[in-house]
Design a protein around this motif. Structure first.
Motif, mmCIF file in Angstrom:
data_model
loop_
_atom_site.group_PDB
_atom_site.id
_atom_site.type_symbol
_atom_site.label_atom_id
_atom_site.label_comp_id
_atom_site.label_asym_id
_atom_site.label_seq_id
_atom_site.Cartn_x
_atom_site.Cartn_y
_atom_site.Cartn_z
ATOM 1 N N ASN A 181 0.831 -1.197 0.000
ATOM 2 C CA ASN A 181 0.000 0.000 0.000
ATOM 3 C C ASN A 181 0.867 1.249 0.000
ATOM 4 O OD1 ASN A 181 -2.499 1.174 -0.082
ATOM 5 N ND2 ASN A 181 -2.848 1.113 2.114
ATOM 6 N N THR A 189 2.442 2.401 -3.473
ATOM 7 C CA THR A 189 1.657 3.186 -4.434
ATOM 8 C C THR A 189 1.898 4.684 -4.284
ATOM 9 O OG1 THR A 189 -0.242 3.234 -2.930
ATOM 10 C CG2 THR A 189 -0.147 1.441 -4.508
ATOM 11 N N ALA A 212 1.427 7.419 -7.107
ATOM 12 C CA ALA A 212 0.255 8.296 -6.999
ATOM 13 C C ALA A 212 0.628 9.751 -6.699
ATOM 14 C CB ALA A 212 -0.687 7.772 -5.914
ATOM 15 N N THR A 251 -3.065 10.505 -1.330
ATOM 16 C CA THR A 251 -2.151 9.427 -1.712
ATOM 17 C C THR A 251 -1.470 8.737 -0.538
ATOM 18 O OG1 THR A 251 -0.257 10.936 -1.976
ATOM 19 C CG2 THR A 251 -1.682 10.616 -3.893
#
Length: 286
Positions: free
Chosen positions: A128, A131, A135, A152
């Motif tokens: 997680n 990302t 992002a 984000t």
């Protein structure tokens, strides 16, 4: 003079109460209507799309918001004005408090299960965080400022919403970012993960690994992804659903601390480094 001041305050209190009453009644009607409408499920190929009541609640909320379609419907202006919209942000944090307590109670009773689950379950939250590196630059290139931090830092489900709201305030730029991502996940998340879960079986990855990946911290998204995956691999249906549920529970527990101690510090650090380079405004000033 003192009496005059008291008289001036009374109308403001009355207006506050009226705004609260309008919001309460509007939310109550929306909740009842969407629960009656219920969950709608349909298939697209091997994928399964799940439309939850929350999705319909968001759509109705957009329809009655003055800045959106509600601005063109005169009757709705009398129900929900910008005064109610501005106050709604404060009430969101109050509504999230019971949810925060619920997630807090998951830690103690399930700590043994967390330890027994092994490193695969415990370390999945690091994906997680990965990302953020994709992002955050995209958000800055699209013109977002501090909103990018909230948007984000994580997958932006309920625990992240609570953390960002507590730290920055739900009406702050960071709060706007996390709330926007939360709503996007509500509208498109179950559809996306429902399709992804169905098609993921064709990748050749082990179904149990895909089941663990389905538990990203959102009950609705997990149900859509694992349900579609279970339909695609019916021989392992029970194991897939069990792994997905366990993974989702652990993500709810570990994800909260991951956001606080890893996600937010990381996204703030990267924001300070990348914002002068990627921000549209900063690039235009150079």
């Amino acid at each position: 003079m003192a009496k005059n001041k008291e008289k001036q305050k009374e109308p403001e209190r009355g207006n506050d109460f009226n705004s609260f009453l309008k919001l309460f009644i509007s939310v109550f009607i929306i909740v009842v209507a969407t629960e009656i409408f219920g969950t709608k499920t349909f298939k697209i190929g091997p994928g399964q799309v799940v439309l939850l009541p929350m999705l319909f609640a968001v759509i109705i909320g957009m329809l009655i918001t003055p800045d959106l379609l509600g601005s063109k419907i005169k009757a709705l202006k009398k129900v929900i004005s910008m005064q109610e919209v501005e106050k709604a942000g404060t009430y969101v944090m109050i509504a999230l408090l019971p949810l925060g307590v619920k997630y807090g109670t998951l830690v103690g009773p399930n700590i043994v299960e967390v330890v027994k689950a092994g490193p695969a379950f415990l370390l999945q939250e690091l994906g997680n965080l990965g990302t953020i590196f994709i992002a955050l630059p995209l958000a800055l290139l699209l013109g977002m400022k501090r909103e990018a931090v909230g948007a984000t830092a994580s997958i932006a489900r309920e625990p992240t919403l609570g953390v960002i709201g507590e730290k920055y305030g739900i009406s702050s730029p960071e709060g706007t970012g996390v709330l926007g991502t939360y709503l996007m996940g509500t509208v498109f998340g179950t559809i996306f993960f429902g399709l992804l879960g169905g098609y993921a079986a064709a990748t050749g990855l082990h179904p149990l690994a895909l089941a663990m990946a389905s538990g990203m911290g959102s009950g609705s998204m997990m149900a859509a992804a694992s349900g579609a995956l279970a339909e695609a691999v019916p021989a392992m249906k029970d194991e897939i659903l069990a792994y997905a549920a366990t993974s989702n529970m652990l993500t709810g527990v570990t994800g909260l601390y991951s956001v606080i101690f890893l996600g937010l510090p990381l996204v703030n650090f990267l924001y300070d480094k990348l914002s002068p380079i990627l921000s549209k405004k900063d690039r235009g000033d150079q």
